[in-house]
Write a protein that holds these residues in place. Structure first.
Motif, short mmCIF file in Angstrom:
data_model
loop_
_atom_site.label_atom_id
_atom_site.label_comp_id
_atom_site.label_asym_id
_atom_site.label_seq_id
_atom_site.Cartn_x
_atom_site.Cartn_y
_atom_site.Cartn_z
N ILE A 91 -6.47 -0.22 -7.02
CA ILE A 91 -6.74 -0.61 -5.63
C ILE A 91 -5.66 -0.04 -4.71
N THR A 92 -4.42 -0.14 -5.14
CA THR A 92 -3.31 0.37 -4.35
C THR A 92 -3.42 1.89 -4.19
N GLN A 93 -3.84 2.57 -5.24
CA GLN A 93 -4.03 4.02 -5.15
C GLN A 93 -5.16 4.38 -4.18
N VAL A 94 -6.22 3.58 -4.15
CA VAL A 94 -7.29 3.80 -3.17
C VAL A 94 -6.70 3.76 -1.75
N LEU A 95 -5.87 2.77 -1.50
CA LEU A 95 -5.27 2.60 -0.17
C LEU A 95 -4.29 3.72 0.17
N ARG A 132 -11.33 -8.48 2.79
CA ARG A 132 -12.34 -9.12 1.92
C ARG A 132 -12.44 -8.48 0.53
N PRO A 133 -12.48 -7.14 0.42
CA PRO A 133 -12.52 -6.57 -0.93
C PRO A 133 -11.27 -6.89 -1.75
N ILE A 134 -10.10 -6.93 -1.10
CA ILE A 134 -8.87 -7.29 -1.82
C ILE A 134 -8.89 -8.77 -2.17
N GLU A 135 -9.41 -9.58 -1.27
CA GLU A 135 -9.57 -11.01 -1.55
C GLU A 135 -10.47 -11.20 -2.78
N SER A 136 -11.52 -10.39 -2.91
CA SER A 136 -12.40 -10.47 -4.08
C SER A 136 -11.62 -10.22 -5.37
N TYR A 137 -10.67 -9.27 -5.30
CA TYR A 137 -9.82 -9.04 -6.47
C TYR A 137 -9.06 -10.31 -6.83
N PHE A 138 -8.47 -10.95 -5.83
CA PHE A 138 -7.67 -12.15 -6.10
C PHE A 138 -8.53 -13.35 -6.51
N LYS A 139 -9.83 -13.26 -6.32
CA LYS A 139 -10.74 -14.31 -6.79
C LYS A 139 -11.21 -14.08 -8.22
N SER A 140 -10.86 -12.93 -8.80
CA SER A 140 -11.30 -12.62 -10.16
C SER A 140 -10.81 -13.68 -11.15
N ASP A 176 13.28 9.61 -7.56
CA ASP A 176 12.78 10.31 -8.75
C ASP A 176 11.48 9.72 -9.30
N LEU A 177 11.11 8.54 -8.83
CA LEU A 177 9.88 7.92 -9.33
C LEU A 177 8.65 8.67 -8.83
N THR A 178 7.65 8.78 -9.68
CA THR A 178 6.37 9.31 -9.23
C THR A 178 5.71 8.27 -8.33
N GLN A 179 4.66 8.67 -7.62
CA GLN A 179 3.95 7.71 -6.77
C GLN A 179 3.39 6.55 -7.60
N GLU A 180 2.86 6.85 -8.77
CA GLU A 180 2.32 5.77 -9.61
C GLU A 180 3.42 4.84 -10.09
N GLU A 181 4.57 5.38 -10.48
CA GLU A 181 5.70 4.53 -10.90
C GLU A 181 6.18 3.67 -9.73
N HIS A 182 6.19 4.25 -8.54
CA HIS A 182 6.59 3.52 -7.35
C HIS A 182 5.61 2.37 -7.10
N ILE A 183 4.32 2.64 -7.22
CA ILE A 183 3.29 1.61 -7.05
C ILE A 183 3.49 0.49 -8.07
N ARG A 184 3.69 0.87 -9.34
CA ARG A 184 3.84 -0.15 -10.39
C ARG A 184 5.07 -1.02 -10.17
N LEU A 185 6.17 -0.41 -9.73
CA LEU A 185 7.39 -1.19 -9.46
C LEU A 185 7.15 -2.16 -8.31
N LEU A 186 6.56 -1.67 -7.23
CA LEU A 186 6.33 -2.55 -6.08
C LEU A 186 5.37 -3.68 -6.45
N LEU A 187 4.31 -3.38 -7.19
CA LEU A 187 3.37 -4.43 -7.58
C LEU A 187 4.03 -5.45 -8.50
N ASP A 188 4.92 -4.99 -9.36
CA ASP A 188 5.65 -5.93 -10.22
C ASP A 188 6.47 -6.89 -9.36
N LEU A 189 7.11 -6.35 -8.31
CA LEU A 189 7.90 -7.21 -7.42
C LEU A 189 7.00 -8.17 -6.65
#
Length: 199
Positions: A91-95, A132-140, A176-189
């Motif tokens: 989802i974050t990559q879509v955005l 709303r679509p992100i809210e749907s994710y959090f309703k999973s 030095d982080l790739t965009q995906e690594e950056h996304i994963r770190l931020l989402l972990d936080l």
């Protein structure tokens, strides 16, 4: 080329140029002169296609929002194939693929510049295509929010927390982080916080 086809081609070129400019510079940082120059036409020619900058902006955000919604909906529908955290990465990559700059800032900073009717329309687009679509994710079923957190609040917090992904000068975790690594770190936080809950 027939006149009608040429007009349609110019109309689309205006929207394409406006999309690039609005998403990178924001509403205030983009003028109709900038858009016309990017297309290679005069401002009067641009106004032959669109009444004003607000109309162009709303059309751009509506188009981008539709793409965002379709992308997030597709990720949400893959719930059997991906873990909850992997879906949030997607989802974050879509955005981030659609937005070169901070989403919340780009959209909300324009509110004060728009006519009330257009402001309401922009707010509806943001709610329908982003929140709303992100809210749907959090309703999973496999996403366990704290009891006091509602899915809509989670969606809004998530969107406003993405701004570090758009920084070119200071990246959390280092350059030095790739965009995906950056996304994963931020989402972990975002999902797990800063302090260990272990005693």
């Amino acid at each position: 080329m027939k006149r009608e086809a040429q007009l349609e081609k110019t109309h689309q070129a205006i929207l394409d140029a406006a999309r690039t400019l609005f998403l990178s510079r924001g509403y205030q940082g983009t003028s109709t002169r900038d858009i016309a120059k990017a297309v290679g036409i005069t401002q009067p020619a641009l106004y032959h296609h669109f009444d004003d900058k607000e109309v162009i902006y709303l059309q751009v955000i509506k188009t981008v929002g539709g793409e965002i919604k379709a992308g997030i909906d597709a990720v949400n529908q893959s719930s059997a194939a991906l873990s909850a955290e992997e879906r949030l990465v997607k989802i974050t990559q879509v955005l981030t693929d659609a937005h070169p700059r901070d989403i919340f800032t780009i959209i909300h900073s324009s509110f004060g510049e728009l006519k009330p009717a257009n402001m309401r329309q922009l707010g509806m687009i943001f709610q329908t295509d982003y929140v709303r679509p992100i809210e749907s994710y959090f309703k999973s079923k496999d996403v366990e929010l704290r009891r006091d957190i509602q899915p809509e609040a989670a969606a809004e917090f998530y969107i406003t927390s993405l701004s570090p992904l758009f920084s070119k000068f200071h990246r959390i975790g280092g350059a030095d982080l790739t965009q995906e690594e950056h996304i994963r770190l931020l989402l972990d936080l975002i999902l797990h916080g800063l302090v260990s809950s272990e005693t």
